[in-house]
Design a protein around this motif. Structure first.
Motif, PDB file in Angstrom:
ATOM      1  N   MET A 187       0.846  -1.198   0.000  1.00 49.54           N
ATOM      2  CA  MET A 187       0.000   0.000   0.000  1.00 49.54           C
ATOM      3  C   MET A 187       0.876   1.241   0.000  1.00 49.54           C
ATOM      4  N   THR A 188       0.520   2.216  -0.841  1.00 50.81           N
ATOM      5  CA  THR A 188       1.232   3.483  -0.870  1.00 50.81           C
ATOM      6  C   THR A 188       0.399   4.537  -0.195  1.00 50.81           C
ATOM      7  N   GLN A 189       1.076   5.510   0.426  1.00 50.83           N
ATOM      8  CA  GLN A 189       0.365   6.522   1.179  1.00 50.83           C
ATOM      9  C   GLN A 189       0.839   7.901   0.778  1.00 50.83           C
ATOM     10  N   SER A 190      -0.029   8.870   0.959  1.00 54.26           N
ATOM     11  CA  SER A 190       0.335  10.271   0.857  1.00 54.26           C
ATOM     12  C   SER A 190      -0.358  10.988   1.991  1.00 54.26           C
ATOM     13  N   SER A 191      -0.088  12.272   2.121  1.00 55.21           N
ATOM     14  CA  SER A 191      -0.705  13.029   3.203  1.00 55.21           C
ATOM     15  C   SER A 191      -2.182  13.256   2.965  1.00 55.21           C
ATOM     16  N   GLN A 192      -2.660  12.995   1.746  1.00 54.65           N
ATOM     17  CA  GLN A 192      -4.041  13.303   1.422  1.00 54.65           C
ATOM     18  C   GLN A 192      -4.916  12.060   1.320  1.00 54.65           C
ATOM     19  N   PHE A 193      -4.380  10.974   0.798  1.00 55.20           N
ATOM     20  CA  PHE A 193      -5.210   9.796   0.651  1.00 55.20           C
ATOM     21  C   PHE A 193      -4.342   8.549   0.639  1.00 55.20           C
ATOM     22  N   GLU A 194      -4.994   7.415   0.762  1.00 60.42           N
ATOM     23  CA  GLU A 194      -4.305   6.139   0.752  1.00 60.42           C
ATOM     24  C   GLU A 194      -4.846   5.288  -0.379  1.00 60.42           C
ATOM     25  N   LEU A 195      -3.945   4.585  -1.038  1.00 61.73           N
ATOM     26  CA  LEU A 195      -4.312   3.682  -2.112  1.00 61.73           C
ATOM     27  C   LEU A 195      -3.999   2.258  -1.700  1.00 61.73           C
ATOM     28  N   SER A 196      -4.866   1.343  -2.056  1.00 61.68           N
ATOM     29  CA  SER A 196      -4.615  -0.063  -1.796  1.00 61.68           C
ATOM     30  C   SER A 196      -5.276  -0.880  -2.895  1.00 61.68           C
ATOM     31  N   ILE A 197      -4.800  -2.087  -3.067  1.00 64.67           N
ATOM     32  CA  ILE A 197      -5.389  -2.982  -4.056  1.00 64.67           C
ATOM     33  C   ILE A 197      -6.544  -3.728  -3.391  1.00 64.67           C
ATOM     34  N   PRO A 198      -7.773  -3.525  -3.861  1.00 61.02           N
ATOM     35  CA  PRO A 198      -8.906  -4.205  -3.214  1.00 61.02           C
ATOM     36  C   PRO A 198      -8.873  -5.702  -3.467  1.00 61.02           C
ATOM     37  N   ALA A 199      -9.541  -6.431  -2.596  1.00 57.80           N
ATOM     38  CA  ALA A 199      -9.629  -7.875  -2.764  1.00 57.80           C
ATOM     39  C   ALA A 199     -10.386  -8.211  -4.049  1.00 57.80           C
ATOM     40  N   ILE A 200      -9.998  -9.306  -4.679  1.00 58.53           N
ATOM     41  CA  ILE A 200     -10.724  -9.748  -5.868  1.00 58.53           C
ATOM     42  C   ILE A 200     -12.158 -10.067  -5.463  1.00 58.53           C
ATOM     43  N   PRO A 201     -13.140  -9.472  -6.127  1.00 59.09           N
ATOM     44  CA  PRO A 201     -14.534  -9.692  -5.702  1.00 59.09           C
ATOM     45  C   PRO A 201     -14.965 -11.134  -5.908  1.00 59.09           C
ATOM     46  N   SER A 202     -15.756 -11.616  -4.974  1.00 60.59           N
ATOM     47  CA  SER A 202     -16.303 -12.962  -5.085  1.00 60.59           C
ATOM     48  C   SER A 202     -17.406 -12.982  -6.135  1.00 60.59           C
ATOM     49  N   ALA A 203     -17.846 -14.174  -6.493  1.00 63.33           N
ATOM     50  CA  ALA A 203     -18.925 -14.300  -7.472  1.00 63.33           C
ATOM     51  C   ALA A 203     -20.202 -13.599  -7.004  1.00 63.33           C
ATOM     52  N   PRO A 204     -20.628 -13.761  -5.725  1.00 65.34           N
ATOM     53  CA  PRO A 204     -21.811 -13.024  -5.270  1.00 65.34           C
ATOM     54  C   PRO A 204     -21.630 -11.509  -5.332  1.00 65.34           C
ATOM     55  N   THR A 205     -20.427 -11.034  -5.035  1.00 63.35           N
ATOM     56  CA  THR A 205     -20.176  -9.593  -5.103  1.00 63.35           C
ATOM     57  C   THR A 205     -20.256  -9.098  -6.543  1.00 63.35           C
ATOM     58  N   LEU A 206     -19.682  -9.856  -7.470  1.00 62.65           N
ATOM     59  CA  LEU A 206     -19.783  -9.484  -8.880  1.00 62.65           C
ATOM     60  C   LEU A 206     -21.240  -9.453  -9.329  1.00 62.65           C
ATOM     61  N   LEU A 207     -22.002 -10.439  -8.891  1.00 56.31           N
ATOM     62  CA  LEU A 207     -23.421 -10.465  -9.250  1.00 56.31           C
ATOM     63  C   LEU A 207     -24.131  -9.231  -8.712  1.00 56.31           C
ATOM     64  N   ASN A 208     -23.828  -8.855  -7.486  1.00 58.06           N
ATOM     65  CA  ASN A 208     -24.435  -7.658  -6.907  1.00 58.06           C
ATOM     66  C   ASN A 208     -24.044  -6.404  -7.683  1.00 58.06           C
ATOM     67  N   LEU A 209     -22.788  -6.341  -8.102  1.00 57.70           N
ATOM     68  CA  LEU A 209     -22.342  -5.206  -8.910  1.00 57.70           C
ATOM     69  C   LEU A 209     -23.129  -5.124 -10.211  1.00 57.70           C
ATOM     70  N   PHE A 210     -23.309  -6.264 -10.865  1.00 59.75           N
ATOM     71  CA  PHE A 210     -23.977  -6.269 -12.161  1.00 59.75           C
ATOM     72  C   PHE A 210     -25.479  -6.014 -12.018  1.00 59.75           C
ATOM     73  N   ILE A 211     -26.069  -6.469 -10.916  1.00 62.84           N
ATOM     74  CA  ILE A 211     -27.483  -6.164 -10.666  1.00 62.84           C
ATOM     75  C   ILE A 211     -27.656  -4.653 -10.497  1.00 62.84           C
ATOM     76  N   GLY A 212     -26.781  -4.057  -9.693  1.00 60.71           N
ATOM     77  CA  GLY A 212     -26.837  -2.609  -9.525  1.00 60.71           C
ATOM     78  C   GLY A 212     -26.629  -1.880 -10.834  1.00 60.71           C
ATOM     79  N   GLY A 213     -25.690  -2.376 -11.646  1.00 60.14           N
ATOM     80  CA  GLY A 213     -25.441  -1.757 -12.940  1.00 60.14           C
ATOM     81  C   GLY A 213     -26.638  -1.857 -13.867  1.00 60.14           C
ATOM     82  N   TYR A 214     -27.278  -3.019 -13.877  1.00 61.94           N
ATOM     83  CA  TYR A 214     -28.437  -3.208 -14.763  1.00 61.94           C
ATOM     84  C   TYR A 214     -29.601  -2.311 -14.353  1.00 61.94           C
TER      85      TYR A 214
END
Length: 219
Positions: free
Chosen positions: A1-28
């Protein structure tokens, strides 16, 4: 993870299949709301629909040297398919990456969109002399909507509104100029830009809200 005085960046966890489905439902769901707004309500208000496939074709024309327009098939169908893919898959996945990977992401997006839009309005007033009363009203509406974050008791609602604002700026403030179109389409009078802002606010808000609500139910 890299940091600055203003914000922090991190690599999010790979979404699970249910999470992807929820994303696509919201998108639709949000894309269907966008289509109603852009193809029906916008026509009632300003006389023309919002045409994201037209932006897709403008990008293709700019970089491929082609001359496609919405009257051509299968170019129109292909651009519409890209629009649907971005609405159902692309933007929701981007939301997941941003919301899970950037600390204070919503505040950063709000500040960025407001500052860039404000800068454009100021330049229109003092440098380009293209400022109009409608531009000022539009800016005020965006400013007031953005400022609701400071009084909104529900952080989720505030963040979802921020995502909607970002999707508008991403489309018309970034990709439209890249495609050779006016910044925010303001040179075209501003009415389509305003309707696009409302439509993107609705789209982004629903996409984020539906996803977060579905995710909360699974915890």
């Amino acid at each position: 993870m890299t940091q600055s005085s203003q914000f922090e960046l991190s690599i999010p966890a790979i979404p699970s299949a249910p999470t992807l489905l929820n994303l696509f439902i919201g998108g639709y769901i949000s894309l269907m709301a966008w289509e109603i707004w852009s193809r029906i309500i916008t026509v009632w208000v300003v006389g023309n629909p919002l045409e994201p496939p037209g932006l897709v074709l403008s990008l293709v024309n700019r970089f491929a040297g082609t001359n496609y327009d919405l009257s051509m098939q299968p170019a129109n169908a292909n651009a519409t398919a890209v629009h649907y893919f971005l609405g159902i898959v692309g933007y929701p996945v981007l939301y997941y990456i941003v919301s899970r990977g950037i600390k204070h992401w919503a505040i950063i997006l709000d500040a960025g969109v407001w500052l860039l839009f404000t800068g454009f309005v100021v330049l229109s007033l003092v440098w380009w002399h293209s400022f109009t009363q409608w531009m000022g009203i539009f800016w005020l509406l965006v400013t007031l909507t953005t400022a609701t974050r400071f009084i909104n008791p529900n952080p989720l609602i505030a963040n979802c509104l921020s995502w909607g604002s970002y999707t508008w700026f991403n489309a018309l403030g970034i990709f439209a100029p890249v495609a050779g179109l006016p910044f925010l389409l303001m040179d075209w009078g501003g009415d389509l830009s305003f309707m696009s802002w409302v439509g993107h606010m609705l789209f982004g808000f629903l996409a984020a809200l539906v996803f977060e609500k579905l995710e909360a139910r699974q915890r």
